[in-house]
Write a protein that holds these residues in place. Structure first.
Motif, PDB file in Angstrom:
ATOM      1  N   MET A 144       0.998  -1.192  -0.078  1.00 51.15           N
ATOM      2  CA  MET A 144       0.102   0.120   0.034  1.00 51.15           C
ATOM      3  C   MET A 144       0.814   1.086   0.081  1.00 51.15           C
ATOM      4  O   MET A 144       0.554   2.216  -0.561  1.00 51.15           O
ATOM      5  CB  MET A 144      -0.904  -0.007   1.202  1.00 51.15           C
ATOM      6  CG  MET A 144      -1.904  -1.076   1.344  1.00 51.15           C
ATOM      7  SD  MET A 144      -3.339  -0.664   0.640  1.00 51.15           S
ATOM      8  CE  MET A 144      -3.846   0.969   1.501  1.00 51.15           C
ATOM      9  N   GLY A 145       1.660   1.027   1.024  1.00 49.79           N
ATOM     10  CA  GLY A 145       2.844   2.439   0.992  1.00 49.79           C
ATOM     11  C   GLY A 145       3.366   2.618  -0.489  1.00 49.79           C
ATOM     12  O   GLY A 145       3.585   3.795  -0.718  1.00 49.79           O
ATOM     13  N   ARG A 146       3.827   1.640  -1.184  1.00 48.00           N
ATOM     14  CA  ARG A 146       4.691   1.940  -2.452  1.00 48.00           C
ATOM     15  C   ARG A 146       3.481   2.628  -3.396  1.00 48.00           C
ATOM     16  O   ARG A 146       3.939   3.225  -4.287  1.00 48.00           O
ATOM     17  CB  ARG A 146       4.871   0.445  -2.836  1.00 48.00           C
ATOM     18  CG  ARG A 146       5.861   0.667  -4.304  1.00 48.00           C
ATOM     19  CD  ARG A 146       6.377  -0.782  -4.543  1.00 48.00           C
ATOM     20  NE  ARG A 146       5.332  -1.788  -4.781  1.00 48.00           N
ATOM     21  CZ  ARG A 146       5.644  -3.108  -5.227  1.00 48.00           C
ATOM     22  NH1 ARG A 146       6.926  -3.473  -5.291  1.00 48.00           N
ATOM     23  NH2 ARG A 146       4.609  -3.722  -5.623  1.00 48.00           N
ATOM     24  N   ALA A 147       2.276   2.223  -3.199  1.00 47.46           N
ATOM     25  CA  ALA A 147       1.112   2.842  -4.112  1.00 47.46           C
ATOM     26  C   ALA A 147       1.075   4.389  -3.424  1.00 47.46           C
ATOM     27  O   ALA A 147       1.146   5.016  -4.360  1.00 47.46           O
ATOM     28  CB  ALA A 147      -0.292   2.076  -4.058  1.00 47.46           C
ATOM     29  N   ILE A 148       0.963   4.588  -2.319  1.00 54.21           N
ATOM     30  CA  ILE A 148       0.618   5.949  -1.890  1.00 54.21           C
ATOM     31  C   ILE A 148       1.917   6.933  -2.081  1.00 54.21           C
ATOM     32  O   ILE A 148       1.352   8.017  -2.556  1.00 54.21           O
ATOM     33  CB  ILE A 148       0.616   5.794  -0.159  1.00 54.21           C
ATOM     34  CG1 ILE A 148      -0.997   4.948  -0.066  1.00 54.21           C
ATOM     35  CG2 ILE A 148       0.468   7.093   0.317  1.00 54.21           C
ATOM     36  CD1 ILE A 148      -1.132   4.692   1.564  1.00 54.21           C
ATOM     37  N   VAL A 149       3.195   6.445  -1.957  1.00 57.36           N
ATOM     38  CA  VAL A 149       4.136   7.481  -2.153  1.00 57.36           C
ATOM     39  C   VAL A 149       4.088   8.015  -3.476  1.00 57.36           C
ATOM     40  O   VAL A 149       4.607   9.261  -3.775  1.00 57.36           O
ATOM     41  CB  VAL A 149       5.632   7.007  -1.821  1.00 57.36           C
ATOM     42  CG1 VAL A 149       5.712   6.578  -0.295  1.00 57.36           C
ATOM     43  CG2 VAL A 149       5.804   5.662  -2.601  1.00 57.36           C
ATOM     44  N   ARG A 150       3.561   7.292  -4.510  1.00 60.57           N
ATOM     45  CA  ARG A 150       3.402   7.673  -5.877  1.00 60.57           C
ATOM     46  C   ARG A 150       2.488   8.714  -6.068  1.00 60.57           C
ATOM     47  O   ARG A 150       2.753   9.418  -6.976  1.00 60.57           O
ATOM     48  CB  ARG A 150       3.076   6.608  -6.854  1.00 60.57           C
ATOM     49  CG  ARG A 150       3.971   5.472  -6.888  1.00 60.57           C
ATOM     50  CD  ARG A 150       5.166   5.556  -8.195  1.00 60.57           C
ATOM     51  NE  ARG A 150       4.133   6.065  -9.474  1.00 60.57           N
ATOM     52  CZ  ARG A 150       3.626   5.362  -9.802  1.00 60.57           C
ATOM     53  NH1 ARG A 150       3.637   3.824  -9.686  1.00 60.57           N
ATOM     54  NH2 ARG A 150       2.834   5.595 -10.780  1.00 60.57           N
ATOM     55  N   GLU A 151       1.663   8.980  -4.934  1.00 58.98           N
ATOM     56  CA  GLU A 151       0.783  10.175  -5.269  1.00 58.98           C
ATOM     57  C   GLU A 151      -0.178  10.016  -6.602  1.00 58.98           C
ATOM     58  O   GLU A 151       0.027  10.975  -7.240  1.00 58.98           O
ATOM     59  CB  GLU A 151       1.224  11.516  -4.887  1.00 58.98           C
ATOM     60  CG  GLU A 151       1.852  11.591  -3.497  1.00 58.98           C
ATOM     61  CD  GLU A 151       2.364  12.869  -3.234  1.00 58.98           C
ATOM     62  OE1 GLU A 151       2.331  13.863  -3.991  1.00 58.98           O
ATOM     63  OE2 GLU A 151       2.893  12.914  -2.006  1.00 58.98           O
ATOM     64  N   PRO A 152      -0.724   8.779  -6.988  1.00 60.10           N
ATOM     65  CA  PRO A 152      -1.212   8.690  -8.162  1.00 60.10           C
ATOM     66  C   PRO A 152      -2.319   9.326  -8.467  1.00 60.10           C
ATOM     67  O   PRO A 152      -2.976   9.755  -7.687  1.00 60.10           O
ATOM     68  CB  PRO A 152      -1.079   7.059  -8.489  1.00 60.10           C
ATOM     69  CG  PRO A 152      -1.381   6.638  -7.033  1.00 60.10           C
ATOM     70  CD  PRO A 152      -0.853   7.695  -5.995  1.00 60.10           C
TER      71      PRO A 152
END
Lengths: 362, 297
Positions: A144-152
Motif C-alpha cells: 500500500m505504501g508503495r502505491a501511496i508514495v507515488r501520489e497517483p
C-alpha cells in the motif's frame, strides 16, 4: 486525483471473448469495487486500466486524457497486487522509493514521501527490513505504501486482501477504506468477496461473464438487483428464486409452490402466464405470525443451522424447490413442517427467460 | 513382573545402541576410505614437490615431505621446467586465470542477456532462438573444433587472448539455467516494476540482476573451473609461449624420455595449478551452495 472513464472496453484472448463492452464512469475520489466470480473478467478489466493488458476495442481515459495506448508507467496509476509483488532484494524503504527514484524525484522529496506514508501505515519501524522478514499484514502495508508514495491519479487494487487471514482481512479492509477516504484518490478495487465489495465500495460493478451485470451503490444492488445473477450473487445465503407465472392483468404472481403473491407496488407488464422468477431473500422469509398479510409458504424442513443469534433453515416447498430462510433465534427441531410468509414489498420480480428485473409499470 | 519387563527393555536398548555404534563405525570407516582415496594422489603431489629431483628420479615415492619446498616452488614460479623450458608458472597461472575469468564472465554476461530475451520478451522466432541455443548443447568444442579454428584464423585472432576465450563463451547450459530462474520470477513483480516505470534495461539491472546474484556466483564457480581446465583449445590456438596456460604448460614440462623429468618442479607447478580453482570454490562456497539450493522469494 482524477476521473476514470471506460467506453466500450472489449477484450478477447485469441478467439475467446473475455470482456463484452464495458462502460464505466468513475467520479473523482470515488471508490469503485469490481466484484464477480472467478473468470468473469474483473481482473482483466483492472489490468486494462493499468495498461498491463491491451483492450481489443474501446478507450480508457484517466482524468480526461486518453491513455489507451500508453505504457503503465505513463498512466499515473499505482497498483496493489494480490501477492504484494514486493521486490524481494530491496528493503521496505527502497521498495517504496523505487518508483520515485526512477521518476528522478529529488532525494529529499522521496525521503519525505516515504516517511509520511510509513507513518500513515504504521510501518516506520520496518523501513530497514526486507520483505522476507515481514508478516503478511506488514507486506500488505508496504505494498500500500508503495502505491501511496507515488501520489497517483488512480489506485488499482487486485484482490489485495485475499492472502490475509480472516481477522487481518477485516482490519485491513477498514484501513484501506479509511486511507482511501483520507487521501481522496479515485480507486478501482477488484474482489470476489461480496462482503469486501459491500463494505468498501461507493459503487459496485457486479461482473458476470464479461458483462457488467449492474453498476450501482451497494444498497441499491442489495435492494433492487438488476437481474437474477446479481440477486443470487450479492447476499448470503443467496436469494431464493421461486418459479411463478404472471396472473391476469399482471397484478400478482402465481407461485408454482401454490400461493399467489399480490404485488404491492403495481402491475408487471406482459401477458398472463408470462414465466417469472420471484426472488425473496432468506431473511425476508418469516415464520407466520397472527394477522399478518403476505403469501404463506409451506416448507418441509430438512436442515437447521444454528448460528447463535439466528438460524439458517434449509427446506423444500410443495413444488420441490429448495428454499433457504434466515430466522432470528435458535430453531430446535430439525425436521417437520413450517409455514413461512413472503411480504409482497420484499419480493423481487424477474423475467424467467432473460433474468432481468421487472418493475411495476406506471 | 514389571521389573522383568524393564530389565528386558534395558537390554534391548543397550543392544540397539551397540548395534547403532557398530554400524556408525562401519559407516565412518567407509567414508574415511573414500576421503583417503581422493586425498592420496594430492598428498603424493604435495610431497613430491618438496623433494629434490634426484629423489623422485630414483623411482622412490616418498610419503613424507622433504626440505626442498622453497627452492622447487621458486623454480616453478620463475623458471619453469622441461627440455624446452616451459614458461614460468607465474606467467602461466596469470594466463590461465585471465582466460578462466574472461570465459566465466563472458559466458555469464552472454547467457544472462540471451536468457533475459528468451524469458521476458515475445518476438518472432523466440522459440526458434531458444531451441537453437539449446541445440548448441550437443556441439561441444571438440566437435566443432576445426571450423572454429578456421574462423579464428580468418578473424586473425590466432595467438591472442581473444582467440583463446571468445569461442568458449557462448553457453547453452548457463542460458538454460538463467531462463529457468527467470521464469520463476513472479509475473506480478515484473508488472509492479512496469507500473513503477522501470524500462527493460532498468528492470534487468535493478531487479533481475540482484535476484540472480546467487545463481551468478554458483555459475561463476563452475565456469571458472571449466575455463581453468581447458586443454585442447588452448593447445591448438596458442603457439606464443607468453600466452601459454598452466594446464597446457604442465604437459609440456613432461619430456618424451630424452632427458630426466624434473618431477619436483612439475609437482610444484601442478600444486600451484590446483590452488586458484580451490580458492575460488572456498571464497564463493557460501553463495555457491545457496545458488544451487535456495531460491530467494
Amino acid at each position: 486525483m482524477a476521473t476514470l472513464e471506460l467506453s466500450g472496453v472489449e477484450k478477447s484472448f485469441g478467439a475467446t471473448p473475455v470482456l463484452h463492452g464495458i462502460d464505466l464512469r468513475v467520479a473523482e475520489g470515488e471508490m469503485i469495487v469490481v466484484v464477480g466470480a472467478s473468470g468473469c473478467g474483473k481482473s482483466t478489466l483492472l489490468r486494462i486500466v493499468a495498461g498491463l493488458e491491451e483492450p481489443t476495442a474501446g478507450r480508457v481515459r484517466i482524468g480526461g486524457r486518453d491513455v489507451t495506448a500508453l505504457e503503465p508507467a505513463d498512466r499515473d496509476v499505482a497498483m496493489v497486487f494480490q501477492n504484494y509483488a514486493l521486490y524481494p532484494h530491496m528493503t521496505v524503504e527502497r521498495n517504496m522509493a523505487y518508483g520515485l527514484r526512477i521518476r528522478g524525484l529529488p532525494k529529499a522529496e522521496i525521503a519525505r514521501r516515504v516517511g509520511e506514508a510509513a507513518e500513515l501505515l504504521g510501518i516506520g519501524a520496518l523501513l530497514g527490513r526486507r520483505p522476507r522478514q515481514l508478516s503478511g499484514g506488514q507486506r500488505q502495508r508496504v505494498a500500500m505504501g508503495r502505491a501511496i508514495v507515488r501520489e497517483p491519479a488512480l489506485f488499482l487494487f487486485d484482490e489485495p486482501l485475499s492472502n490475509l487471514d480472516a481477522r487481518l482481512r477485516v482490519q485491513m479492509r477498514a484501513e484501506i477504506r479509511r486511507l482511501q477516504r483520507r487521501l481522496g484518490v479515485t480507486s478501482l478495487f477488484v474482489t470476489h468477496d461480496q462482503t469486501e465489495a459491500m463494505t468498501l465500495g461507493d459503487r459496485l460493478v457486479v461482473m458476470h461473464a464479461g458483462h457488467a451485470a449492474q453498476v450501482a451503490t451497494p444498497m441499491e444492488i442489495w435492494a433492487r438487483p438488476a437481474n437474477t445473477f446479481v440477486a443470487g450473487f450479492i447476499g448470503s445465503p443467496s436469494m431464493n428464486l421461486l418459479e411463478a407465472q404472471l396472473a391476469e392483468e399482471g397484478r400478482a404472481a402465481l407461485l408454482r409452490a401454490g400461493p399467489s403473491l399480490r404485488f404491492a407496488d403495481g402491475a408487471r407488464p406482459g401477458p398472463a402466464g408470462r414465466r417469472l422468477l420471484v426472488g425473496v431473500r432468506p431473511e425476508h422469509l418469516r415464520p407466520v405470525a397472527e394477522g399478518e398479510g403476505g403469501a404463506p409458504l409451506d416448507v418441509s424442513l430438512e436442515l437447521a443451522e444454528p448460528l447463535g443469534s439466528e438460524s439458517v433453515l434449509h427446506g423444500r416447498l410443495a413444488s420441490g424447490e429448495a428454499v433457504t430462510a434466515r430466522v432470528p433465534g435458535l430453531v430446535a427441531g430439525v425436521e417437520g413442517a413450517l409455514r413461512l410468509s413472503i411480504q409482497a414489498s420484499e419480493a423481487h420480480v424477474f423475467d424467467a427467460e432473460t433474468g432481468a428485473r421487472l418493475d411495476a409499470v406506471g | 513382573m514389571s521389573a522383568v519387563v524393564h530389565e528386558g527393555d534395558r537390554i534391548a536398548a543397550a543392544t540397539a545402541t551397540r548395534r547403532r555404534r557398530r554400524s556408525g563405525a562401519l559407516t565412518h570407516a567407509i567414508l574415511l576410505l573414500g576421503v583417503l582415496a581422493v586425498v592420496f594422489p594430492i598428498w603424493i603431489a604435495v610431497v613430491g614437490s618438496t623433494h629434490d629431483a634426484s629423489t623422485i628420479g630414483r623411482g622412490d615415492v616418498p610419503l613424507l615431505p622433504g626440505a626442498e619446498a622453497v627452492e622447487n616452488y621458486a623454480t616453478a614460479l620463475t623458471g619453469g621446467a622441461g627440455r624446452f623450458r616451459s614458461s614460468p608458472a607465474a606467467l602461466m597461472l596469470w594466463n590461465s586465470a585471465a582466460m578462466a575469468v574472461l570465459i566465466a564472465c563472458g559466458k555469464i554476461s552472454i547467457s544472462l542477456l540471451s536468457a533475459y530475451a528468451v524469458a521476458f520478451f515475445s518476438f518472432p522466432g523466440r522459440m526458434l532462438a531458444f531451441w537453437t541455443i539449446f541445440l548448441t548443447l550437443m556441439l561441444p568444442v571438440e566437435v566443432r573444433i576445426i571450423p572454429t579454428y578456421q574462423v579464428i584464423v580468418d578473424l586473425d585472432l590466432f595467438d591472442s587472448m581473444a582467440g583463446l576465450t571468445v569461442p568458449l563463451m557462448a553457453s547453452a547450459t548457463a542460458t538454460l539455467l538463467f531462463r529457468q530462474f527467470f521464469l520463476t520470477v513472479p509475473d506480478e513483480v515484473v508488472e509492479a516494476a512496469k507500473i513503477d516505470g522501470a524500462g527493460p534495461l532498468r528492470f534487468f539491472r535493478d531487479i533481475l540482476l540482484p535476484l540472480s546474484v546467487t545463481n551468478i556466483a554458483a555459475l561463476f564457480v563452475i565456469l571458472f573451473i571449466y575455463g581453468w581446465n581447458q586443454y585442447l583449445w588452448p593447445l591448438l590456438v596458442v603457439n606464443d609461449r607468453s600466452l601459454e596456460t598452466v594446464v597446457v604448460g604442465l604437459t609440456r614440462m613432461i619430456g618424451n624420455g630424452d632427458a630426466q623429468n624434473e618431477w619436483n618442479v612439475i609437482m610444484a607447478t601442478a600444486v600451484l595449478a590446483l590452488l586458484p580453482p580451490v580458492a575460488v570454490v572456498v571464497v564463493m562456497q557460501r553463495w555457491f551452495v545457496r545458488g544451487l539450493t535456495e531460491t530467494e522469494k
